[in-house]
Design a protein around this motif. Structure first.
Motif, mmCIF file in Angstrom:
data_model
loop_
_atom_site.group_PDB
_atom_site.id
_atom_site.type_symbol
_atom_site.label_atom_id
_atom_site.label_comp_id
_atom_site.label_asym_id
_atom_site.label_seq_id
_atom_site.Cartn_x
_atom_site.Cartn_y
_atom_site.Cartn_z
ATOM 1 N N ALA A 1 11.169 -1.135 17.017
ATOM 2 C CA ALA A 1 9.991 -0.461 16.458
ATOM 3 C C ALA A 1 10.388 0.467 15.310
ATOM 4 O O ALA A 1 9.716 0.514 14.272
ATOM 5 C CB ALA A 1 9.272 0.317 17.554
ATOM 6 N N ALA A 2 11.493 1.179 15.480
ATOM 7 C CA ALA A 2 11.931 2.131 14.445
ATOM 8 C C ALA A 2 12.358 1.410 13.170
ATOM 9 O O ALA A 2 11.955 1.791 12.060
ATOM 10 C CB ALA A 2 13.079 2.981 14.979
ATOM 11 N N PHE A 3 13.153 0.366 13.316
ATOM 12 C CA PHE A 3 13.643 -0.356 12.138
ATOM 13 C C PHE A 3 12.505 -1.039 11.383
ATOM 14 O O PHE A 3 12.432 -0.982 10.151
ATOM 15 C CB PHE A 3 14.691 -1.400 12.540
ATOM 16 N N ILE A 4 11.632 -1.694 12.111
ATOM 17 C CA ILE A 4 10.535 -2.407 11.442
ATOM 18 C C ILE A 4 9.612 -1.424 10.738
ATOM 19 O O ILE A 4 9.179 -1.659 9.602
ATOM 20 C CB ILE A 4 9.757 -3.272 12.457
ATOM 21 N N LEU B 1 9.122 -1.466 6.698
ATOM 22 C CA LEU B 1 7.785 -1.639 6.132
ATOM 23 C C LEU B 1 7.444 -0.470 5.212
ATOM 24 O O LEU B 1 6.824 -0.662 4.150
ATOM 25 C CB LEU B 1 6.745 -1.765 7.242
ATOM 26 N N ALA B 2 7.857 0.740 5.606
ATOM 27 C CA ALA B 2 7.610 1.914 4.765
ATOM 28 C C ALA B 2 8.367 1.807 3.443
ATOM 29 O O ALA B 2 7.828 2.114 2.368
ATOM 30 C CB ALA B 2 8.022 3.188 5.507
ATOM 31 N N ALA C 1 9.390 -1.007 1.994
ATOM 32 C CA ALA C 1 8.787 -2.087 1.208
ATOM 33 C C ALA C 1 7.500 -1.614 0.542
ATOM 34 O O ALA C 1 7.240 -1.922 -0.628
ATOM 35 C CB ALA C 1 8.524 -3.300 2.091
ATOM 36 N N THR C 2 6.688 -0.862 1.284
ATOM 37 C CA THR C 2 5.445 -0.334 0.720
ATOM 38 C C THR C 2 5.732 0.619 -0.432
ATOM 39 O O THR C 2 5.085 0.570 -1.485
ATOM 40 C CB THR C 2 4.637 0.384 1.803
ATOM 41 N N THR C 3 6.713 1.497 -0.240
ATOM 42 C CA THR C 3 7.107 2.426 -1.300
ATOM 43 C C THR C 3 7.582 1.679 -2.537
ATOM 44 O O THR C 3 7.204 2.005 -3.677
ATOM 45 C CB THR C 3 8.228 3.354 -0.803
ATOM 46 N N ASN C 4 8.404 0.662 -2.320
ATOM 47 C CA ASN C 4 8.951 -0.106 -3.428
ATOM 48 C C ASN C 4 7.849 -0.752 -4.261
ATOM 49 O O ASN C 4 7.802 -0.604 -5.486
ATOM 50 C CB ASN C 4 9.895 -1.177 -2.879
ATOM 51 N N TRP C 5 6.933 -1.445 -3.597
ATOM 52 C CA TRP C 5 5.906 -2.171 -4.333
ATOM 53 C C TRP C 5 4.850 -1.239 -4.909
ATOM 54 O O TRP C 5 4.236 -1.540 -5.925
ATOM 55 C CB TRP C 5 5.291 -3.247 -3.445
ATOM 56 N N THR C 6 4.670 -0.083 -4.297
ATOM 57 C CA THR C 6 3.771 0.912 -4.895
ATOM 58 C C THR C 6 4.336 1.419 -6.213
ATOM 59 O O THR C 6 3.625 1.518 -7.223
ATOM 60 C CB THR C 6 3.556 2.092 -3.928
#
Length: 430
Positions: A376-379, A383-384, A386-391
């Motif tokens: 749960a922690a790694f995923i 995801l955070a 990846a979201t930061t990167n694409w933002t």
């Protein structure tokens, strides 16, 4: 879910997300190097300024993707000890060397060259500065080679012998020339170039649709992106088909699942060779991923070829539906690459080292509750990121070259003190 299922989910999710960073990094850096070279070789000041601004604009998005991707890559190394200690015990003598070399190249050589390139604007000679970005590109693909050598051993273990249930390296050349690594590396490299080309073409088309200006800059970017993606997407399909005989020879069950025939006979044969067990991977997942990758690959190849033809007389940007298709196509290569990763990794199950070590045998002695927490922690973390990167990438892509921070410096305050200038000034052109 069992402990093995949680460990597999954790590794699949983190590796899959990390791969999205990798394929864009590998795809963008050669294009940025080409842009920088074109700027350095141009004698016309206007042309040089255009290509230099292109280099800074696309280079900034490359740097953002690389920086965030490094954070995800660091975690990958730790997971072998965390969840798959059986793999380290069994194949560490073989598997460890390529991973160590990949780490040295990616986290030391590549990062060093990139840092020098980032801070070298206006400070280094033109030839030295251009050479640095080509060294970044070279080390990126060298890093990919070593990781594919390691993965190739998992797919088709060669160049070793077993002593007391442990693999020992006996033929380093065989490890380096493993067909399961070399052909796959060609496929990965071409897929990355397709991804980078489609990304550059799609973002450029978006700016034409929005009439944001910079027509000269984005016209050149669009042409470069279409040329690269058209050529790469054609050959990625060709090289992909060249893998089929290798898969049939080294992993017949995977080939049978993809083909949709002969699975039952192979299950009986493998059970007789390796003992009772289920040797059939998740058929629906493998077959669907293969079909999706093939369909997307052919679609991208066709669309980029048509768009390249329409570049003549600027039809590709004057016909708005075509430009919108290029924008909408940006995610396609990412989806296809994930499909290919699923075929390669899920298709060899239940083996971690094909024919020699199963997933269950490689699993660490870690409790289910510990794996549940780490999963749960790694995923969530990935995801955070990846979201930061694409933002960030989307923000820089939409703002255009005027908002580029790469290659600009803060002017020094005037002698004797006084207020600092409010605006940043570009570094002087070569």
């Amino acid at each position: 879910m069992s402990a093995a299922d949680l460990a597999r989910l954790q590794f699949a999710a983190t590796t899959g997300i990390h791969w999205l960073f990798v394929i864009l990094t590998m795809g963008l850096v050669p294009l940025v190097a080409i842009m920088h070279t074109r700027a350095a070789l141009s004698r016309d000041p206007a042309t040089r300024a255009t290509w230099e601004r292109m280099t800074r604009f696309w280079g900034q998005m490359y740097v953002v993707n690389y920086a965030v991707g490094i954070a995800t890559g660091l975690v990958m190394e730790f997971q072998f000890g965390l969840s798959w200690s059986g793999l380290s015990k069994f194949a560490g003598n073989v598997f460890g060397a390529p991973l160590a070399l990949e780490t040295l190249i990616a986290f030391f050589a590549e990062s060093t060259f990139l840092g020098m390139w980032i801070f070298g604007w206006g400070r280094l000679r033109r030839g030295v500065h251009v050479a640095l970005i080509w060294l970044v590109a070279l080390t990126a693909y060298a890093s990919a080679y070593w990781i594919m050598v390691a993965n190739g051993f998992l797919q088709h273990p060669v160049g070793h012998e077993l002593r007391d249930g442990v693999a020992y390296l006996t033929d380093f050349v065989a490890l380096l020339t493993n067909d399961s690594a070399l052909i796959a590396l060609q496929h990965v490299a071409l897929a990355a170039l397709t991804t980078g080309g489609v990304f550059v073409a799609g973002v450029s088309a978006w700016h034409f649709l929005r009439h944001t200006g910079e027509a000269r800059l984005f016209r050149a970017s669009l042409r470069l992106g279409l040329w690269v993606s058209t050529i790469a997407s054609f050959f990625v399909v060709v090289v992909g088909e060249q893998q089929r005989p290798v898969i049939a020879a080294t992993q017949p069950m995977k080939e049978a699942v993809i083909r949709g025939s002969g699975v039952a006979e192979l299950q009986e044969r493998l059970a007789a060779e390796h003992g009772p067990g289920n040797y059939v991977p998740w058929e629906e997942s493998v077959r669907f991923s293969m079909d999706a990758m093939t369909l997307i690959g052919n679609t991208v190849s066709t669309i980029t070829l048509i768009a390249l033809v329409l570049v003549w007389k600027d039809r590709v940007v004057r016909w708005r539906p075509v430009a919108w298709v290029l924008v909408a196509m940006i995610p396609f290569p990412f989806l296809a690459s994930v499909g290919g990763w699923v075929v390669r990794e899920v298709g060899r199950q239940p083996w971690l080292v094909y024919g020699e070590l199963t997933v269950e045998e490689a699993l660490s002695n870690v409790s289910r509750s510990s794996l549940l927490v780490s999963c749960a922690a790694f995923i969530t973390l990935f995801l955070a990121l990846a979201t930061t990167n694409w933002t960030l990438i989307t923000r820089f892509a939409r703002k255009g070259p005027d908002a580029t921070q790469l290659g600009v410096t803060e002017p020094l305050p005037p002698p004797g003190g006084g207020p600092e200038p409010e605006e940043r000034q570009p570094v002087a052109t070569y």
